[in-house]
Structure formats: structure tokens, C-alpha cells
Scaffold this motif. Structure first.
Motif, PDB file in Angstrom:
ATOM      1  N   THR A  95       0.866  -1.169   0.000  1.00 36.98           N
ATOM      2  CA  THR A  95       0.000   0.000   0.000  1.00 36.98           C
ATOM      3  C   THR A  95       0.904   1.219   0.000  1.00 36.98           C
ATOM      4  OG1 THR A  95      -1.635  -1.192   1.284  1.00 36.98           O
ATOM      5  CG2 THR A  95      -1.818   1.187   1.259  1.00 36.98           C
ATOM      6  N   ALA A  99      -0.149   3.422  -5.556  1.00 41.28           N
ATOM      7  CA  ALA A  99      -1.287   2.508  -5.629  1.00 41.28           C
ATOM      8  C   ALA A  99      -2.582   3.260  -5.342  1.00 41.28           C
ATOM      9  CB  ALA A  99      -1.102   1.356  -4.653  1.00 41.28           C
ATOM     10  N   ARG A 102      -3.456   5.386  -8.403  1.00 42.09           N
ATOM     11  CA  ARG A 102      -3.962   4.560  -9.512  1.00 42.09           C
ATOM     12  C   ARG A 102      -5.399   4.103  -9.246  1.00 42.09           C
ATOM     13  NH1 ARG A 102       1.308   2.456  -9.489  1.00 42.09           N
ATOM     14  NH2 ARG A 102       0.639   0.683  -8.227  1.00 42.09           N
ATOM     15  N   LEU A 103      -5.672   3.676  -8.022  1.00 39.50           N
ATOM     16  CA  LEU A 103      -7.016   3.225  -7.686  1.00 39.50           C
ATOM     17  C   LEU A 103      -8.013   4.371  -7.793  1.00 39.50           C
ATOM     18  CD1 LEU A 103      -8.947   1.025  -6.737  1.00 39.50           C
ATOM     19  CD2 LEU A 103      -8.315   1.595  -4.385  1.00 39.50           C
ATOM     20  N   LEU A 107     -11.251   4.402 -10.359  1.00 43.36           N
ATOM     21  CA  LEU A 107     -12.633   4.523  -9.890  1.00 43.36           C
ATOM     22  C   LEU A 107     -13.332   5.756 -10.471  1.00 43.36           C
ATOM     23  CD1 LEU A 107     -12.052   3.479  -6.170  1.00 43.36           C
ATOM     24  CD2 LEU A 107     -13.156   2.122  -7.959  1.00 43.36           C
ATOM     25  N   SER A 139     -17.869   4.401  -4.922  1.00 42.58           N
ATOM     26  CA  SER A 139     -16.446   4.364  -5.294  1.00 42.58           C
ATOM     27  C   SER A 139     -15.562   4.799  -4.127  1.00 42.58           C
ATOM     28  CB  SER A 139     -16.179   5.247  -6.510  1.00 42.58           C
ATOM     29  OG  SER A 139     -16.838   4.724  -7.647  1.00 42.58           O
ATOM     30  N   HIS A 142     -15.318   1.895  -1.723  1.00 43.29           N
ATOM     31  CA  HIS A 142     -14.390   0.887  -2.262  1.00 43.29           C
ATOM     32  C   HIS A 142     -12.939   1.339  -2.101  1.00 43.29           C
ATOM     33  CE1 HIS A 142     -13.128  -2.385  -4.934  1.00 43.29           C
ATOM     34  NE2 HIS A 142     -12.303  -1.507  -5.496  1.00 43.29           N
ATOM     35  N   TYR A 143     -12.683   2.615  -2.376  1.00 45.50           N
ATOM     36  CA  TYR A 143     -11.343   3.183  -2.242  1.00 45.50           C
ATOM     37  C   TYR A 143     -10.844   3.055  -0.803  1.00 45.50           C
ATOM     38  CZ  TYR A 143      -7.726   6.872  -2.283  1.00 45.50           C
ATOM     39  OH  TYR A 143      -6.565   7.586  -2.148  1.00 45.50           O
ATOM     40  N   ARG A 146     -10.091  -0.649   0.126  1.00 43.27           N
ATOM     41  CA  ARG A 146      -8.866  -1.168  -0.497  1.00 43.27           C
ATOM     42  C   ARG A 146      -7.611  -0.568   0.111  1.00 43.27           C
ATOM     43  NH1 ARG A 146      -8.683  -3.003  -5.931  1.00 43.27           N
ATOM     44  NH2 ARG A 146      -6.456  -3.027  -5.606  1.00 43.27           N
TER      45      ARG A 146
END
Length: 181
Positions: A95, A99, A102-103, A107, A139, A142-143, A146
Motif C-alpha cells: 500500500t 497505488a 492509480r485506484l 474509480l 467508489s 471501495h477506495y 482497499r
């Protein structure tokens, strides 16, 4: 006095032409030659290469039993490949800021892909968040899932990407109801 005239013989009709001994060549009966295969193109002929001129060494005082040998050609030196940059290797499970960026980009780009008309309307009316509240919040959730606890130590890349991609750099286009969290 008139000279005696010789009797005139009747004209002889011409004889019919005699048929030739060999029948005339017919294009339908004539054997066809086999088609020639196209010849491969010939490489251009280059003039013979001149051997490299090597400086001549003085002959030894004593005659040698062996004839002098030509020097062996030297192979060209190939450049060494560039060394890869040294630094921390990318670890797929790690992490980090890259990263997270990009995520966030993924999204928000997905939101843009499926809601192009709503985004255009929201830009005009400065209410993108009101029109896209559900996909934005899904989103964002989810972000956060993660990225986990590492979000506390880094900037809010999700918000930055919303402003950059959906609002064309103007955060006011999200509208007054948008709460950055």
C-alpha cells in the motif's frame, strides 16, 4: 494484208490449291508450354570489398619457412545494456501513494465512463455531486476499503481525482452539498 492469227486457246481455269502436308497450327490444339516460375530477384552485385590495409612490418632478417598470415578480423564491440534504475521494487500487495493514486484514477474514470451526460449537466449547473452521489459514494467506499489504514498518512487522492477528472480542475462544480471526507 492481214497476218494470220493463231487460234486462241480457251482460258484455263486455275487449279485448286493443294492442301498443305502439315495441318495449320490451331491455338486450341497446340500444346501449351508450362508456365515459367518467376525468377527470384537477384541481389545487387556489389564490387568486391577491398581488404583492409594493414601496416607492413619489416621482414625478419632470417627467412621464415611459413608464409605471413593475415591478421584476424576484430569483432565490433556491442554497447552494454543500460542498467535498470535502482530503487525500491514494486510490490503488488504494498500500500503506497502510487497505488492509491492509480485506484482513485480508475474509480473516477469508471464514473466518468458510465455517466458522461450527467457530468456535462453537472458542470454547467455546478451540481455534479448531486447528480452522481450514489456512484461517487460507492467508489469512495471501495477506495477506503482497499487502501485501509494507510489513508490517514496520505493526501485524499480520491477527492483530487474527482476534481481533476469530473470537474475539470474546478472543485466548485461538485456543488454545495459535496462533503470531502
Amino acid at each position: 494484208s492481214t497476218a494470220p492469227t493463231a487460234p486462241i486457246a480457251p482460258p484455263v481455269p486455275p487449279s485448286p490449291p493443294t492442301p498443305p502436308l502439315v495441318p495449320p497450327a490451331s491455338p486450341l490444339l497446340a500444346p501449351t508450354p508450362a508456365p515459367k516460375a518467376p525468377e527470384p530477384p537477384k541481389p545487387p552485385i556489389a564490387p568486391p570489398a577491398k581488404p583492409p590495409v594493414m601496416p607492413q612490418a619489416k621482414a625478419p632478417a632470417m627467412p621464415s619457412a611459413q608464409p605471413p598470415q593475415a591478421p584476424k578480423p576484430v569483432a565490433p564491440q556491442m554497447p552494454k545494456p543500460a542498467t535498470p534504475p535502482t530503487g525500491p521494487k514494486y510490490q503488488p500487495g504494498a500500500t503506497n501513494d502510487q497505488a492509491a493514486q492509480r485506484l482513485a484514477r480508475l474509480l473516477v474514470t469508471e464514473i466518468k465512463l458510465y455517466n458522461e451526460k450527467k457530468i456535462m449537466d453537472g458542470r454547467k449547473n455546478n451540481n455534479i455531486y448531486d447528480l452522481l452521489k450514489d456512484p461517487i459514494e460507492q467508489s469512495r467506499k471501495h477506495y477506503k476499503e482497499r487502501m485501509g489504514n494507510s489513508l490517514e498518512a496520505m493526501p485524499d487522492y480520491f477527492h483530487e481525482e474527482l476534481v481533476k477528472t469530473l470537474c475539470e480542475g474546478d472543485a466548485s462544480k461538485l456543488g454545495p452539498n459535496y462533503i470531502q471526507s
